[in-house]
Design an enzyme around this catalytic site. Structure first.
Site, PDB file in Angstrom:
ATOM      1  N   CYS A 183      -5.349   7.885  -2.896  1.00  0.00           N
ATOM      2  CA  CYS A 183      -4.659   7.330  -1.815  1.00  0.00           C
ATOM      3  C   CYS A 183      -4.271   7.978  -0.751  1.00  0.00           C
ATOM      4  O   CYS A 183      -4.805   8.134   0.773  1.00  0.00           O
ATOM      5  CB  CYS A 183      -3.219   6.754  -2.283  1.00  0.00           C
ATOM      6  SG  CYS A 183      -3.283   5.622  -3.746  1.00  0.00           S
ATOM      7  N   HIS A 216       2.623   6.677   2.267  1.00  0.00           N
ATOM      8  CA  HIS A 216       2.171   7.815   1.339  1.00  0.00           C
ATOM      9  C   HIS A 216       1.637   8.922   2.106  1.00  0.00           C
ATOM     10  O   HIS A 216       0.757   9.230   1.456  1.00  0.00           O
ATOM     11  CB  HIS A 216       1.062   6.933   0.440  1.00  0.00           C
ATOM     12  CG  HIS A 216       1.031   7.775  -1.012  1.00  0.00           C
ATOM     13  ND1 HIS A 216      -0.191   7.363  -1.961  1.00  0.00           N
ATOM     14  CD2 HIS A 216       1.767   8.581  -1.356  1.00  0.00           C
ATOM     15  CE1 HIS A 216       0.208   8.435  -2.980  1.00  0.00           C
ATOM     16  NE2 HIS A 216       1.322   8.789  -2.642  1.00  0.00           N
TER      17      HIS A 216
END
Length: 569
Positions: free
Chosen positions: A93, A149
Site C-alpha cells: 500500500c 496511509h
C-alpha cells in the site's frame, strides 16, 4: 427505467447518491458512454481529473480480465477508454501511494521498506512537493476521499497539509468498514475516520465504500465545473477485513469459498460506487471535460479472496502478480479510444502526466522518476519509459543463498530487489511467495488454500525473465543469459548509488489512541527533534471508554491472521 442492480432506487436516494431528478430517463444511463451521455463539445481547459484507487484488487478481479466477479461499470468504462495492460504499481500500500503523490521511486523517498505503520513517527517526506500541491499551483481545487496511509504522526503529515483542500477518510491502512476501528496490536485500538483534521465520530456505522462515493458525489454537486477539479478517491475496498452489505453477498451465494464470496461482493459494491461517481460527473456537468483514471494499488491478496491469475505471486511480492496493476483511462478527451495500450507505464508516471494535463510544468530539478505518458495513452504513441525500478530494500537482505560473489561482484544478491529493463525482468534476494494461484472458488477449510501449481523450494537468489515472451514468469533464464543478468545487476547498482537512507523508525507508544481521545491521529509536536521520535513517554490524557471489548479482540485476531498470511506486510 433500468433496474439498479444491488441498490434500490429508494436506498440510493436515502444514501444521497441520487437526487429525485436523477430518476428521470434523461439522466439515468445504461452505463458510462451510453444513453444519457452529453453531446460532445469543445472542452475547456484544463480538464477535471478523477483518480480512483482501489486497495488489494487483484489482476484477475475485474470482468474484462475474465473474472467471475461482476464489474459492469469498470468493464464499460475500460471498453470505451484505454486499457493499460503493461502498467505497474508497487506490491504493497504505502509505496504505491507515495509514488503516486511524489512521482518518485521508493529509494528517493526513504520508504523502501514495508509500509508506514500507525505507531511509527514517519510520513511522506515533508520536503517533497506532492501532486495535489502542484495542481493547486495550477489553479485546481483538490479533494481527497478514502485511505491515506502515508503517515500522520505530525499535523504537517495530514492530507490537508499536503495539498488537499478537503479530506474525508482514514489515516491508517486497515479499518473496520462500519465502525472504523483499527487495532495495531493487543489493546492498541482506536477509531480512524477523519473529516479534515477532525475525528468524524458521527459518521461511524456507514459502510465506507458507500460513504466515500456519497462524499465524492457531494463534492461534485457543490463544485463549479468552471473551476478545474482534482478528485482523488482512494477506496478502502477491497482490503481486509472482508465485509460487505448483505445484498451483495446474496448474488454470490453459490460461490463455495467464503472468503472469495465476501471479496466478490465487496468488488461489486465498489463497482457500483464508481458508477454513482460517474453519474454525478454527468449530472453536474463535469463529464465532457474530465479524465477518469482507475488503478489498483498492488496485487490481490490470494489468501483473502483475491486473485491475480494467471500471473505468478500475490500482494507483497515482486512477481508479476504483486506488481502488475489493473488500470485504465476513460475520457471524452482521448484521441484514440476503445483500445488496449501495451505501452510500459508505472504509477510514478501519473505525477508528470497529470501536472502536464493541468497546464503545469515539471523539470529535472523536481527529481521525478516518472514520465509524461499522456501521448502514449491518448494517441497511442510509444511510451517514453523503457525501464522500471520495482524497488531495492536494503533492510530485507537475508536471502539464504544470496551473496556479492553470486552477483558477479556487482551486486549482493541477498538484497531484495527487482528491476525491469526493456523486455527483461531481474529479481534478487527473496521476491516473496511465488506460486500460481487460481481464484479460490472451491470450498476450503479455514486458513487453507489450493494451488493449481506449486513451486518447489529453490536454492537461488537471482531470477531472470523475458516478460514480453513470458508474462507468467515460468521460464527462468538467469542461467542461460548471464550477460543480461550482469547488465541488470549493474543497473541496480547504479540506482542504489542514488538512494537515500531508509526511514523506518521504531514504533512510539505515544501514538496509542488512548492518549488521543480514543482515535488515531497526530501525536508529535511540530518542534520535536527526530531523535526524540521513538522514546516512550507517558501521557495522562483522558481515555475513551471502551465500548466493545470483544469487538476489539476480534479485530485484533483478524488483523493478526492477515499479517501472518501476508508475510511481513
Amino acid at each position: 427505467m433500468h433496474t439498479l442492480t444491488g441498490f434500490s432506487l429508494v436506498s440510493l436516494l436515502s444514501f444521497g447518491y441520487l437526487s429525485w431528478d436523477w430518476a428521470k430517463p434523461s439522466f439515468v444511463a445504461d452505463g458510462p458512454g451510453e444513453a444519457g451521455e452529453q453531446p460532445s463539445a469543445a472542452p475547456p481547459q484544463p480538464p477535471h481529473i478523477i483518480f480512483i484507487l482501489t486497495d488489494d484488487q487483484g489482476y484477475h478481479d475485474v470482468g474484462y480480465h475474465g473474472s467471475d466477479i461482476e464489474t459492469p461499470t469498470l468493464d464499460r468504462l475500460a471498453a470505451k477508454g484505454v486499457k493499460l495492460e503493461n502498467y505497474y504499481i508497487q506490491p504493497i500500500c504505502t509505496p504505491s501511494r507515495s509514488q503516486l503523490l511524489t512521482g518518485r521511486y521508493q529509494i528517493h523517498t526513504g520508504l523502501q521498506h514495508s509500509i508506514i505503520r500507525p505507531q511509527q513517527p514517519n510520513c511522506l517526506p515533508l520536503d517533497q512537493v506532492t501532486l495535489p500541491q502542484k495542481l493547486q499551483e495550477a489553479g485546481y481545487s483538490t479533494h481527497m476521499v478514502g485511505k491515506w496511509h502515508l503517515g500522520f504522526y505530525r499535523k504537517e503529515c495530514l492530507p490537508t497539509r499536503r495539498g488537499f483542500d478537503t479530506f474525508l477518510g482514514s489515516l491508517t491502512g486497515n479499518v473496520d468498514y462500519y465502525t472504523y476501528d483499527n487495532c495495531d496490536g493487543p489493546g492498541v485500538c482506536g477509531f480512524d475516520l477523519h473529516e479534515g483534521e477532525n475525528v468524524a465520530w458521527g459518521l461511524s456505522g456507514q459502510y465506507s465504500t458507500m460513504l466515500y462515493a456519497q462524499r465524492a458525489s457531494h463534492i461534485l454537486a457543490s463544485h463549479s465545473p468552471q473551476r478545474p477539479l482534482f478528485l482523488y478517491v482512494a477506496f478502502q475496498a477491497v482490503h481486509t477485513p472482508l465485509q460487505s452489505p448483505r445484498e451483495y453477498l446474496y448474488r454470490y451465494r453459490t460461490m463455495g469459498n467464503v472468503a472469495r464470496r465476501k471479496y466478490a461482493a465487496m468488488v461489486t459494491c465498489m463497482d457500483e460506487a464508481v458508477r454513482n461517481i460517474t453519474w454525478a460527473l454527468k449530472r453536474y456537468g463535469f463529464y465532457n471535460n474530465s479524465v477518469i483514471i482507475f488503478s489498483s494499488d498492488n496485487g490481490g491478496q490470494t489468501f483473502s479472496g483475491g486473485s491475480n491469475w494467471p500471473l505468478r505471486g500475490r500482494k507483497g511480492t515482486y512477481w508479476e502478480g504483486g506488481v502488475r496493476g489493473l488500470g485504465f483511462v476513460h475520457s471524452p478527451l482521448l484521441k484514440r479510444k476503445q483500445r488496449t495500450s501495451r505501452a510500459l507505464m508505472h504509477i510514478t508516471d501519473w505525477y508528470p502526466t497529470l501536472v502536464g494535463l493541468a497546464g503545469g510544468t515539471t523539470s529535472a530539478a523536481d527529481g521525478l522518476d516518472g514520465y509524461d505518458v499522456w501521448p502514449a495513452i491518448s494517441e497511442g504513441r510509444a511510451s517514453p519509459r523503457t525501464e522500471i525500478l520495482h524497488n531495492i530494500d536494503p533492510l530485507y537482505n537475508h536471502a539464504q543463498h544470496g551473496s556479492l560473489e553470486g552477483g558477479f561482484g556487482i551486486w549482493n544478491t541477498a538484497v531484495q530487489a527487482a528491476i525491469r529493463v526493456g523486455e527483461w525482468k531481474l529479481l534478487t534476494g527473496d521476491p516473496g511467495y511465488g506460486d500460481w494461484i487460481p481464484p479460490q472458488t472451491l470450498a476450503t477449510f479455514p486458513g487453507s488454500w489450493w494451488n493449481l501449481e506449486r513451486m518447489a523450494s529453490v536454492r537461488q537468489a537471482v531470477w531472470l525473465f523475458n516478460i514480453s515472451a513470458d508474462p507468467y514468469e515460468r521460464e527462468d533464464l538467469a542461467g542461460q543469459r548471464p550477460d543480461v543478468v550482469r547488465t541488470l545487476l549493474a543497473r541496480l547498482a547504479e540506482y542504489n548509488r542514488t538512494a537515500i537512507p531508509v526511514r523506518y523508525p521504531a514504533e512510539n507508544p505515544r501514538a496509542h489512541p488512548d492518549f488521543n481521545g480514543g482515535a488515531w491521529g497526530p501525536w508529535a509536536s511540530d518542534e520535536e527533534e527526530e531523535e526524540e521520535e521513538g522514546r516512550a513517554r507517558s501521557f495522562s490524557r483522558g481515555r475513551r471508554k471502551k465500548k466493545c471489548k470483544i469487538c476489539k479482540l476480534r479485530s485484533f485476531f483478524r488483523k493478526l491472521n492477515t499479517r501472518l498470511m501476508s508475510q511481513r506486510i
